[in-house]
Write an enzyme that holds these catalytic residues in place. Structure first.
Site, PDB file in Angstrom:
ATOM      1  N   ASP A  10       0.854  -1.185   0.000  1.00  0.00           N
ATOM      2  CA  ASP A  10       0.000   0.000   0.000  1.00  0.00           C
ATOM      3  C   ASP A  10       0.894   1.240   0.000  1.00  0.00           C
ATOM      4  OD1 ASP A  10      -1.952   1.870   0.392  1.00  0.00           O
ATOM      5  OD2 ASP A  10      -2.645   1.092   2.323  1.00  0.00           O
ATOM      6  N   ASP A 113      -3.439   2.507  -5.702  1.00  0.00           N
ATOM      7  CA  ASP A 113      -2.208   2.531  -4.907  1.00  0.00           C
ATOM      8  C   ASP A 113      -2.035   1.294  -4.021  1.00  0.00           C
ATOM      9  OD1 ASP A 113      -4.272   3.259  -3.132  1.00  0.00           O
ATOM     10  OD2 ASP A 113      -2.828   4.244  -1.819  1.00  0.00           O
ATOM     11  N   GLU A 114      -2.722   0.220  -4.360  1.00  0.00           N
ATOM     12  CA  GLU A 114      -2.603  -0.997  -3.550  1.00  0.00           C
ATOM     13  C   GLU A 114      -2.538  -2.217  -4.451  1.00  0.00           C
ATOM     14  OE1 GLU A 114      -5.637  -1.611  -0.376  1.00  0.00           O
ATOM     15  OE2 GLU A 114      -6.260   0.368  -1.058  1.00  0.00           O
TER      16      GLU A 114
HETATM   17 MG   LIG Z   1      -2.477   4.009   0.308  1.00  0.00          MG
END
Ligand SMILES: [Mg+2]
Length: 420
Positions: A10, A113-114
């Protein structure tokens, strides 16, 4: 059979980190916006200023993602606000996923974003998985100039919970045997897929921590929360009873955007331009995440703050901008009562990672072309900026009524499962 090893990776304060790295690239002497109270936020002049991402020191002031910038400023008067650059984030996201694919046998982009990486069976290649997670985190920081948290476990659920522990730039483990010690003391809303309303109901049953939920009677939880009850009871035990990404969670995932317009919209042509602009960003986000959706919803808020929502289910899933837009227009026409509009929103749900498009031959040909066109446009925007290419209807904008061709920053909705 080797033990399963899953990483959940993350990016820490993704938009803000990506923005910081970009500003430093342009001017190495520029201040690092990660080091003082700063946020990425929408434009206040256009009346849609909310916090999209915050620096750690802004967080220390109590600034929260999703709150109006005006509130954030009250908490932190020296707050610096930077506008979002959507196509930059897509570009950084692609680089991030590409780097992961270099090392992990299987990478699953979960949001912009993961990502989940299945590292099962890689010990002979990279050594001990926890040590390698530290190494990978450092490689990302050195090559891409932003930090990540990595959660390590034997299933996706626990890996995802682990990456959310202390931030930034950290590796955490949460193996099944660590569940009582690390997971159970946490408040019940920290559990994956437990949102505000479920948490409120759990608390009213006297279940304030994940441990309380784990120790509650399974039948009681199921009779209260139905199938979601079974899921969260299992999650509280660290058991991923249903796949997080391929089956359950994506259906709960929603990709949406809304825009408070800087003037009241009174004609359908202008409203549809706003809808198109919103569909552009929603479509780009879906494609960046490799997601396809089958439910489209349009939200209209008029100048008396009265809100109307209409939604429809598509016969097949898609991430083609034009298709989402066509659907949004139909919904808009059915829903709008001709009162002046203050806010428009487009959201999509029932996401899957595979498309199950079933068109007749004519349609298939048409959508294949549109799909290719969409990804070509995404590539151009990634390389040359989001303004490098826009639809003709956005070229001649009258200045006062400026509608950007891609609007709405991304918000938390990108990954927060909706509560049902
Ligand atoms: Mg994040």
């Amino acid at each position: 059979m080797p033990e399963p090893v899953i990483y959940h990776i993350d990016v820490n304060s993704a938009f803000l980190s990506w923005e910081a790295a970009e500003l430093l690239k342009q001017d190495p002497d520029a201040p690092d916006i990660r080091t003082f109270p700063a946020v990425i936020g929408g434009s206040e002049e256009l009346r849609h200023g909310i916090v999209l991402a915050k620096s750690p020191s802004a967080k220390a002031f109590g600034v929260k993602t999703g709150e109006p910038l005006a509130h954030a400023r009250r908490k932190c008067p020296d707050l610096k606000v930077y506008p979002p650059h959507y196509s930059l984030y897509v570009q950084r996201s692609n680089e991030f996923m590409e780097l992961l694919r270099r090392y992990a046998p299987e990478v699953e982009a979960y949001s912009i974003d993961e990502a989940f990486c299945d590292m099962t069976g890689t010990t002979s290649l990279y050594g001990e998985p926890i040590a390698f997670a530290h190494k990978l985190k450092d490689i990302i920081r050195e090559e891409l100039h932003f930090t990540v948290n990595i959660g390590v476990s034997s299933n996706r659920l626990l890996a995802k919970m682990a990456s959310d522990f202390e931030k930034p730039d950290k590796v955490h483990t949460l193996f099944p045997e660590e569940v009582p010690e690390k997971l159970w003391p946490l408040p019940v809303e920290d559990l994956f897929s437990v949102g505000k309303s479920t948490a409120g109901r759990l608390r009213s049953l006297g279940l304030g921590t994940i441990g309380d939920l784990a120790h509650a009677n399974h039948d009681m939880i199921v009779s209260t929360f139905k199938s979601h009850g079974d899921t969260i009871w299992n999650y509280a035990h660290g058991i991923e009873s249903s796949a997080l990404t391929h089956e359950t969670a994506p259906e709960n995932k929603c990709y949406g955007n809304s825009l408070t317009i800087s003037f009241d919209v009174t004609d359908s042509a202008t409203a549809k331009r706003v809808l198109l602009s919103l569909c552009e960003t929603v479509g780009a986000r879906l494609r960046a995440a490799g997601a396809y959706i089958s439910v489209v919803q349009v939200q209209i808020t008029n100048n008396d703050f009265h809100q109307t929502c209409h939604q429809t289910t598509l016969p097949s899933s898609t991430n083609v901008t034009e298709k989402i837009y066509a659907c949004a227009c139909e919904l808009f026409d059915a829903a709008w009562d001709h009162t002046p509009i203050r806010l428009l929103g487009v959201s999509t749900s029932k996401a899957t990672s595979e498309s199950y498009e079933q068109y007749n031959l004519f349609d298939m040909d048409k959508y294949e072309k549109l799909s290719k066109l969409n990804s070509a446009v995404d590539k151009i925007r990634t390389r040359y900026g989001e303004d490098a290419i826009k639809r003709a209807c956005f070229v001649e904008n009258d200045e006062k009524r400026d509608i950007r061709h891609m609007t709405g920053g991304m918000n938390k909705a990108k990954r927060t499962p909706k509560n049902t």
